[in-house]
Design a protein around this motif. Structure first.
Motif, PDB file in Angstrom:
ATOM      1  N   UNK A 107      40.443  27.189  52.196  1.00  0.00           N
ATOM      2  CA  UNK A 107      41.438  27.467  51.159  1.00  0.00           C
ATOM      3  C   UNK A 107      40.888  28.442  50.123  1.00  0.00           C
ATOM      4  N   UNK A 108      39.624  28.283  49.737  1.00  0.00           N
ATOM      5  CA  UNK A 108      39.027  29.230  48.786  1.00  0.00           C
ATOM      6  C   UNK A 108      38.914  30.621  49.404  1.00  0.00           C
ATOM      7  N   UNK A 109      38.703  30.694  50.719  1.00  0.00           N
ATOM      8  CA  UNK A 109      38.670  32.000  51.387  1.00  0.00           C
ATOM      9  C   UNK A 109      40.038  32.677  51.316  1.00  0.00           C
ATOM     10  N   UNK A 110      41.091  31.887  51.471  1.00  0.00           N
ATOM     11  CA  UNK A 110      42.440  32.448  51.331  1.00  0.00           C
ATOM     12  C   UNK A 110      42.666  32.966  49.913  1.00  0.00           C
ATOM     13  N   UNK A 111      42.222  32.184  48.944  1.00  0.00           N
ATOM     14  CA  UNK A 111      42.352  32.603  47.550  1.00  0.00           C
ATOM     15  C   UNK A 111      41.618  33.921  47.311  1.00  0.00           C
ATOM     16  N   UNK A 112      40.427  34.050  47.887  1.00  0.00           N
ATOM     17  CA  UNK A 112      39.645  35.272  47.717  1.00  0.00           C
ATOM     18  C   UNK A 112      40.420  36.494  48.211  1.00  0.00           C
ATOM     19  N   UNK A 113      41.151  36.343  49.296  1.00  0.00           N
ATOM     20  CA  UNK A 113      41.920  37.460  49.847  1.00  0.00           C
ATOM     21  C   UNK A 113      43.107  37.840  48.967  1.00  0.00           C
ATOM     22  N   UNK A 114      43.555  36.897  48.135  1.00  0.00           N
ATOM     23  CA  UNK A 114      44.767  37.111  47.348  1.00  0.00           C
ATOM     24  C   UNK A 114      44.499  37.558  45.913  1.00  0.00           C
ATOM     25  N   UNK A 115      43.226  37.712  45.533  1.00  0.00           N
ATOM     26  CA  UNK A 115      42.917  38.083  44.160  1.00  0.00           C
ATOM     27  C   UNK A 115      43.636  39.386  43.787  1.00  0.00           C
ATOM     28  N   UNK A 116      44.329  39.388  42.652  1.00  0.00           N
ATOM     29  CA  UNK A 116      45.106  40.578  42.279  1.00  0.00           C
ATOM     30  C   UNK A 116      44.226  41.787  41.981  1.00  0.00           C
ATOM     31  N   UNK A 117      44.649  42.938  42.450  1.00  0.00           N
ATOM     32  CA  UNK A 117      43.847  44.155  42.320  1.00  0.00           C
ATOM     33  C   UNK A 117      43.832  44.700  40.890  1.00  0.00           C
ATOM     34  N   UNK A 118      44.736  44.222  40.054  1.00  0.00           N
ATOM     35  CA  UNK A 118      44.781  44.716  38.673  1.00  0.00           C
ATOM     36  C   UNK A 118      44.162  43.717  37.690  1.00  0.00           C
ATOM     37  N   UNK A 119      43.304  42.825  38.206  1.00  0.00           N
ATOM     38  CA  UNK A 119      42.729  41.766  37.369  1.00  0.00           C
ATOM     39  C   UNK A 119      41.217  41.709  37.611  1.00  0.00           C
ATOM     40  N   UNK A 120      40.423  42.489  36.878  1.00  0.00           N
ATOM     41  CA  UNK A 120      38.974  42.522  37.116  1.00  0.00           C
ATOM     42  C   UNK A 120      38.325  41.157  36.874  1.00  0.00           C
ATOM     43  N   UNK A 121      37.421  40.782  37.774  1.00  0.00           N
ATOM     44  CA  UNK A 121      36.717  39.510  37.663  1.00  0.00           C
ATOM     45  C   UNK A 121      35.276  39.673  38.149  1.00  0.00           C
ATOM     46  N   UNK A 122      34.390  38.867  37.587  1.00  0.00           N
ATOM     47  CA  UNK A 122      33.063  38.677  38.163  1.00  0.00           C
ATOM     48  C   UNK A 122      33.168  37.468  39.080  1.00  0.00           C
ATOM     49  N   UNK A 123      32.929  37.654  40.357  1.00  0.00           N
ATOM     50  CA  UNK A 123      33.033  36.575  41.335  1.00  0.00           C
ATOM     51  C   UNK A 123      31.637  36.234  41.845  1.00  0.00           C
ATOM     52  N   UNK A 124      31.277  34.961  41.730  1.00  0.00           N
ATOM     53  CA  UNK A 124      29.996  34.465  42.227  1.00  0.00           C
ATOM     54  C   UNK A 124      30.287  33.460  43.322  1.00  0.00           C
ATOM     55  N   UNK A 125      29.659  33.620  44.484  1.00  0.00           N
ATOM     56  CA  UNK A 125      29.908  32.703  45.592  1.00  0.00           C
ATOM     57  C   UNK A 125      28.651  32.504  46.430  1.00  0.00           C
ATOM     58  N   UNK A 126      28.600  31.387  47.122  1.00  0.00           N
ATOM     59  CA  UNK A 126      27.529  31.125  48.081  1.00  0.00           C
ATOM     60  C   UNK A 126      28.059  31.204  49.502  1.00  0.00           C
ATOM     61  N   UNK A 155      27.857  28.859  54.495  1.00  0.00           N
ATOM     62  CA  UNK A 155      27.600  28.944  53.060  1.00  0.00           C
ATOM     63  C   UNK A 155      26.132  28.663  52.781  1.00  0.00           C
ATOM     64  N   UNK A 156      25.590  29.327  51.765  1.00  0.00           N
ATOM     65  CA  UNK A 156      24.199  29.127  51.375  1.00  0.00           C
ATOM     66  C   UNK A 156      24.056  27.818  50.613  1.00  0.00           C
ATOM     67  N   UNK A 157      23.016  27.070  50.947  1.00  0.00           N
ATOM     68  CA  UNK A 157      22.720  25.810  50.275  1.00  0.00           C
ATOM     69  C   UNK A 157      21.211  25.699  50.108  1.00  0.00           C
ATOM     70  N   UNK A 158      20.778  24.669  49.381  1.00  0.00           N
ATOM     71  CA  UNK A 158      19.358  24.411  49.227  1.00  0.00           C
ATOM     72  C   UNK A 158      18.895  24.611  47.792  1.00  0.00           C
ATOM     73  N   UNK A 159      17.598  24.434  47.592  1.00  0.00           N
ATOM     74  CA  UNK A 159      17.027  24.477  46.247  1.00  0.00           C
ATOM     75  C   UNK A 159      17.245  25.822  45.566  1.00  0.00           C
ATOM     76  N   UNK A 160      17.107  26.913  46.305  1.00  0.00           N
ATOM     77  CA  UNK A 160      17.293  28.237  45.706  1.00  0.00           C
ATOM     78  C   UNK A 160      18.732  28.426  45.226  1.00  0.00           C
ATOM     79  N   UNK A 161      19.680  27.924  46.021  1.00  0.00           N
ATOM     80  CA  UNK A 161      21.095  28.035  45.646  1.00  0.00           C
ATOM     81  C   UNK A 161      21.383  27.247  44.380  1.00  0.00           C
TER      82      UNK A 161
END
Length: 257
Positions: A107-126, A155-161
């Motif tokens: 579901x979050x992957x679907x949301x990522x595809x739908x992010x509006x092009x006129x709305x700048x964001x900093x996106x952080x993901x693992x 998805x990245x996991x573990x102590x570093x993440x």
């Protein structure tokens, strides 16, 4: 004759053992109780190691290992509901220029595809699939977290993440979950995934959970957040009135897509 809860639960465990798999609805009819009562009973029996919760019911504990669905399998289930949830979640985006944490999940992957092009964001993901979907979007300043990439969730996991997330302060996190109940909160089967999700919750000013209704009433092994740590649940219209009321009473804002 009215049965005490302990008697009913013992009878349920025996019935599940005999039949191999029983649905919540069948058990509710069998013992003349509500489906909410059955879900509570099954959660109790699972904690005792007598049954294993599955979607819509239960199976004997010995008959099913804790198997986490792979991303491809998840992406092909409840697709229309997930699409509606992702679109509804767009209404919760923080202001332009804000920092958003995006958890792994279909579901979050679907949301990522739908992010509006006129709305700048900093996106952080693992999540590699999430990163792939936003990497080419000009309005997104993408940051990919370090760690070991799990095959199941990509998805990245573990102590570093976890350490990298702990240094962040995000305006909002869009979070996935394997299970959500009033008693147990949000849960997942994998220890590393749970640690990563827990760190995301702690690092975000606002927590929004994206979960189709099939996840509600399901407990999995490891809790990563209590309900009072969540601000909003976005789900679909298959949520029952009973679950909706219970989650609202627990303090959640429930958005039905």
């Amino acid at each position: 004759m009215t049965m005490y809860a302990e008697e009913r639960q013992q009878a349920m465990a025996q019935l599940v053992a005999e039949h191999g798999r029983l649905s919540v609805n069948v058990l509710a009819e069998q013992y003349d109780v509500t489906t909410e009562t059955v879900r509570r009973d099954l959660s109790t029996l699972e904690r005792m190691g007598l049954v294993r919760r599955v979607h819509g019911g239960a199976v004997p504990a010995h008959s099913l290992a804790v198997i986490e669905s792979g991303l491809v399998e998840r992406d092909s289930s409840n697709t229309s509901q997930k699409e509606r949830i992702a679109r509804a979640a767009l209404e919760l985006l923080p202001p332009a220029g804000a920092t958003v944490l995006l958890d792994a999940g279909s579901t979050t992957s679907r949301l990522a595809s739908l992010l509006p092009r006129d709305h700048p964001l900093v996106v952080v993901t693992h999540a590699v699939p999430v990163a792939a979907r936003v990497a080419g979007q000009p309005q997104v300043d993408l940051h990919l977290l370090p760690g070991r990439v799990r095959t199941t969730t990509q998805a990245a996991v573990g102590a570093d993440t976890v350490e990298a997330i702990s240094r962040l302060r995000a305006d909002l996190v869009f979070l996935g979950t394997n299970g959500l109940t009033v008693d147990h909160g949000l849960s997942t089967p994998d220890r590393d995934e749970a640690a990563t999700k827990r760190a995301m919750v702690a690092s975000a000013s606002k927590v929004v959970v994206l979960a189709d209704a099939s996840k509600i009433g399901i407990d999995t092994t490891l809790r990563f957040a209590d309900l009072d740590e969540v601000d909003v649940l976005v789900t679909d219209d298959a949520i029952t009135d009973t679950d909706h009321r219970a989650l609202t009473r627990a303090g959640l804002e429930v958005v039905v897509a």
